[in-house]
Design a protein around this motif. Structure first.
Motif, PDB file in Angstrom:
ATOM      1  N   ARG A 162      52.331  41.402  43.490  1.00 51.03           N
ATOM      2  CA  ARG A 162      51.468  41.567  44.283  1.00 51.03           C
ATOM      3  C   ARG A 162      49.920  41.295  43.729  1.00 51.03           C
ATOM      4  N   GLY A 163      49.749  41.305  42.355  1.00 42.76           N
ATOM      5  CA  GLY A 163      48.490  41.228  42.028  1.00 42.76           C
ATOM      6  C   GLY A 163      48.021  42.556  41.187  1.00 42.76           C
ATOM      7  N   TYR A 164      47.000  42.410  40.310  1.00 41.66           N
ATOM      8  CA  TYR A 164      46.494  43.467  39.629  1.00 41.66           C
ATOM      9  C   TYR A 164      45.486  44.549  40.507  1.00 41.66           C
ATOM     10  N   ASP A 165      45.755  45.788  40.211  1.00 40.54           N
ATOM     11  CA  ASP A 165      45.188  46.695  41.164  1.00 40.54           C
ATOM     12  C   ASP A 165      43.605  46.568  41.424  1.00 40.54           C
ATOM     13  N   PHE A 166      42.925  46.158  40.072  1.00 45.47           N
ATOM     14  CA  PHE A 166      41.581  46.111  39.805  1.00 45.47           C
ATOM     15  C   PHE A 166      40.951  44.986  40.866  1.00 45.47           C
ATOM     16  N   LEU A 167      41.795  43.744  40.892  1.00 47.52           N
ATOM     17  CA  LEU A 167      41.391  42.941  41.968  1.00 47.52           C
ATOM     18  C   LEU A 167      41.459  43.114  43.394  1.00 47.52           C
TER      19      LEU A 167
END
Length: 412
Positions: free
Chosen positions: A76-81
């Motif tokens: 899903r992608g890194y949480d920071f982004l």
């Protein structure tokens, strides 16, 4: 024996921009001393902003150290982004998203093409016309578009957008399963008001229609009254998927990063009508199977555009391109051309003079002025009689192209 997917054979031999490249190459062979100025393909020319470059260097350094090295990232992608996206792209507009409704990708083109895998092949589709070719071509590949007849696909419902109707697509008078909308629009550079977009959302809610909304150029909107997201419209979370890209926002055409929003309350029904299935879950399952995630370096680069420095630097680049658009709009209008777009988007949609066809005018402009455009008919039947120009070039090239076209027009 292995059998080919014959739906691919229905496509034209070349992608639109490959055909343009062949014609430009032929011109260059016959005119080796003439420098070609391209206002055709929508690739960016300005370098990455300093905040992004710094973030990428830092990320590369992290990858070079065992303690901070990263392998496969979350699909899903890194949480920071994802957290930065929710906080900066949606909350300021009163839109509340869960970060698990945001899927990081390698760009909007991939996701707008791949998204049709999670719905049935025999769904009916509707498109504004002209349209970005990937929407239709990806449906041709899966067999959903039918056959090409007189420039139109038999199973595709077209919503013409021309000067005659103010580039406002008409709401269909019948039910359509899936509808593609792109605003600010590629190729016409036109936008949609909240009132008009609300009509599409209301139609979708009434007819259980899925809207696939491409917002890749929303960062170029200058008019505060124009919606940046379909989720600014009440009820859109129940009927729409939205696509975003950093390609044109932050010059990421070579870095590759974007994201797709699929709200958790969005669902589609099974064939027998007995169940509704969350599309967020299906897309997550699809991505987990077919996609290993966008690179960590690209995601750190994208995060950097949300920093105070990054926001200012990205805005400066966008202003540069929109400055090009204004130069082109004013110059072409003064020459007597009928010009649309270019005010809230980096594209200008120009009516060809004297009823010339798109490809005929493309050839005339190339051989008469050494300037490359994109024939409007390549975006669909309603694009005939128009050309698309992009504002993504260097300022000097933009100005030179306008001077060349003016000189050519005066000599015609």
């Amino acid at each position: 024996m292995a059998l080919v997917n014959e739906h691919f054979l229905k496509l034209s031999n070349n992608y639109l921009f490959a055909d343009i490249a062949k014609k430009v190459k032929a011109y260059q062979v016959s005119h080796p001393k003439q420098r070609v100025v391209s206002l055709g393909i929508g690739d960016v020319t300005q370098p990455l902003c300093p905040a992004v470059v710094e973030a990428m260097h830092k990320a590369v350094d992290e990858m070079a150290t065992k303690a901070t090295f990263r392998g496969y990232g979350p699909e899903r992608g890194y949480d920071f982004l994802r957290e930065a996206i929710v906080k900066n792209d949606f909350l300021p507009r009163g839109i509340h998203l869960d970060i698990n409704e945001v899927f990081i990708s390698d760009g909007a083109k991939s996701d707008t093409g791949n998204i049709q895998e999670i719905v049935r092949w025999d769904n009916s589709i509707g498109v504004t016309d002209p349209i970005y070719p990937v929407y239709i071509d990806s449906n041709v590949m899966i067999g959903r578009a039918g056959v090409l007849e007189g420039g139109k696909w038999s199973n595709v419902i077209y919503f013409p957008c021309t000067a005659e109707n103010g580039f406002i697509p008409e709401i269909p008078d019948r039910r359509v399963d899936m509808i593609y909308l792109c605003y600010p629009n590629n190729p016409t550079g036109t936008v949609i008001t909240k009132d008009e977009l609300r009509k599409w959302v209301n139609y979708a809610l009434r007819n259980d229609t899925l809207i696939l909304y491409d917002a890749a150029y929303e960062a170029y909107i200058q008019d505060d009254s124009i919606p940046h997201s379909i989720y600014e419209i009440k009820g859109a979370r129940k009927c729409a998927i939205e696509f975003h890209s950093y390609s044109k926002t932050a010059g990421f055409t070579g870095v590759r990063c974007g994201y797709t929003v699929i709200p958790k309350e969005l669902s589609a029904v099974t064939l027998d009508g007995s169940r509704r299935i969350e599309l967020n879950h299906l897309w997550d399952r699809r991505q987990s199977t077919k996609f290993n995630g966008t690179s960590y370096i690209s995601q750190r680069a994208a995060e950097a555009i949300y920093s105070p420095e990054g926001k200012a630097q990205v805005k400066e680049t966008i202003d540069y391109y929109m400055g090009n658009a204004h130069i082109m709009y004013d110059a072409l209008t003064q020459m007597g051309f009928q010009v649309f777009g270019g005010e809230n988007a980096p594209y200008l949609w120009v009516k060809t003079p004297h009823g010339e066809t798109s490809w005929k005018f493309f050839e005339a402009l190339l051989y008469g002025a050494g300037v490359v455009c994109t024939p409007g008919v390549g975006f669909g039947p309603s694009g005939e009689g128009y050309i698309r120009l992009t504002a993504f070039g260097d300022r000097s090239d933009c100005q030179e192209a306008m001077q060349r076209i003016s000189n050519w027009q005066n000599g015609r």
